[in-house]
Write a protein that holds these residues in place. Structure first.
Motif, PDB file in Angstrom:
ATOM      1  N   THR A   4       9.453 -62.085  38.388  1.00 39.20           N
ATOM      2  CA  THR A   4      10.495 -62.756  39.872  1.00 39.20           C
ATOM      3  C   THR A   4       8.991 -62.804  40.962  1.00 39.20           C
ATOM      4  O   THR A   4       9.810 -63.318  42.516  1.00 39.20           O
ATOM      5  N   GLU A   5       8.453 -62.252  40.560  1.00 33.98           N
ATOM      6  CA  GLU A   5       6.830 -62.552  41.572  1.00 33.98           C
ATOM      7  C   GLU A   5       5.828 -62.659  41.227  1.00 33.98           C
ATOM      8  O   GLU A   5       5.590 -62.846  40.298  1.00 33.98           O
ATOM      9  N   TYR A  49       3.570 -62.532  37.552  1.00 31.65           N
ATOM     10  CA  TYR A  49       3.240 -63.405  36.765  1.00 31.65           C
ATOM     11  C   TYR A  49       2.038 -63.627  36.343  1.00 31.65           C
ATOM     12  O   TYR A  49       1.552 -63.218  34.799  1.00 31.65           O
ATOM     13  N   ASP A  50       1.052 -63.268  37.009  1.00 35.65           N
ATOM     14  CA  ASP A  50      -0.194 -62.421  36.825  1.00 35.65           C
ATOM     15  C   ASP A  50      -0.757 -61.963  36.051  1.00 35.65           C
ATOM     16  O   ASP A  50      -1.212 -61.819  34.748  1.00 35.65           O
ATOM     17  N   LYS A  51       0.380 -60.245  36.088  1.00 36.00           N
ATOM     18  CA  LYS A  51       0.049 -59.501  35.344  1.00 36.00           C
ATOM     19  C   LYS A  51       0.149 -60.055  33.572  1.00 36.00           C
ATOM     20  O   LYS A  51      -0.468 -59.689  32.405  1.00 36.00           O
ATOM     21  N   HIS A  52       1.392 -60.770  33.375  1.00 31.02           N
ATOM     22  CA  HIS A  52       1.491 -61.102  32.262  1.00 31.02           C
ATOM     23  C   HIS A  52       0.516 -62.031  31.025  1.00 31.02           C
ATOM     24  O   HIS A  52      -0.072 -62.248  30.319  1.00 31.02           O
ATOM     25  N   LEU A  53      -0.063 -63.218  32.490  1.00 31.20           N
ATOM     26  CA  LEU A  53      -0.691 -64.097  32.348  1.00 31.20           C
ATOM     27  C   LEU A  53      -2.334 -63.045  31.749  1.00 31.20           C
ATOM     28  O   LEU A  53      -3.137 -63.677  31.066  1.00 31.20           O
ATOM     29  N   ARG A  54      -2.513 -62.082  32.605  1.00 33.86           N
ATOM     30  CA  ARG A  54      -3.649 -61.625  32.419  1.00 33.86           C
ATOM     31  C   ARG A  54      -3.603 -60.738  30.916  1.00 33.86           C
ATOM     32  O   ARG A  54      -4.534 -60.647  30.612  1.00 33.86           O
TER      33      ARG A  54
END
Length: 195
Positions: free
Chosen positions: A150-151, A155-160
């Motif tokens: 949702t923010e 997204y960045d956490k999943h990408l990392r």
């Protein structure tokens, strides 16, 4: 279970031996016997590079000169062959473990395989193979995403996490980031459409 190729190689070595030539030193062969037995036991567990096998035998406190003689005998009979070992290592580890060619090269180097044998073995991995393997690793990691973020921070956490999975297998940063974004975006679209 014994490897039929190993048995055939041992039989060929036995047939090539000519008794009565005066070249057979029984006491020296008896000194080498425990080294040979340990070496064959290690090879029966899995294939090994010459240097890896040497290290294990030296660690078992066998005399280095005897170890080298036994290894020469085993190489002469085809039971150890770094080129064949490297080829098989790359084939299996790329296929089953999703390792990059860079990671495989480092593993083989750590096992004492020479530059030429490593390079020849790694030729079996094309750029397309590398890309497919990286994508499979990224897709597996991205499947852990169960809901669309949702923010941006989420997204960045999943990408990392996806990039980290690729980095641990030795894929280069540029490819890892590109594939991770593509796969993560595909996964997010998938969970949005099913949710």
């Amino acid at each position: 279970m014994a490897d039929p190729d190993k048995i055939a190689q041992l039989q060929a070595a036995l047939e090539a031996y000519e008794p009565g030539t005066g070249l057979f030193d029984r006491s020296h062969e008896e000194e080498k016997a425990p080294v040979r037995k340990r070496a064959l036991g290690l090879l029966d567990q899995r294939a090994r590079s010459r240097e890896e096998l040497r290290g294990r035998l030296i660690k078992a406190e066998f005399e280095p000169a005897l170890v080298d003689e036994v290894l020469d005998d085993l190489a002469g009979s085809g039971l150890i062959n770094d080129s064949r070992f490297a080829h098989e290592w790359v084939r299996q580890r790329a296929e089953r473990r999703g390792k990059s060619s860079r990671a495989l090269d480092m593993e083989l180097r750590d096992k004492g395989v020479g530059t030429a044998d490593r390079a020849a073995a790694l030729e079996q991995i094309s750029d397309d193979d590398e890309e497919r393997t990286a994508r499979a690793v990224a897709e597996k990691s991205a499947r852990k995403v169960k809901a669309a973020p949702t923010e941006r921070a989420e997204y960045d956490k999943h990408l990392r996490r996806v990039v980290g999975a690729l980095a641990r297998r030795g894929f280069n940063q540029g490819m890892s980031m590109r594939i991770a974004r593509e796969v993560l975006d595909e996964r997010i679209a998938e969970v949005e459409n099913t949710g």
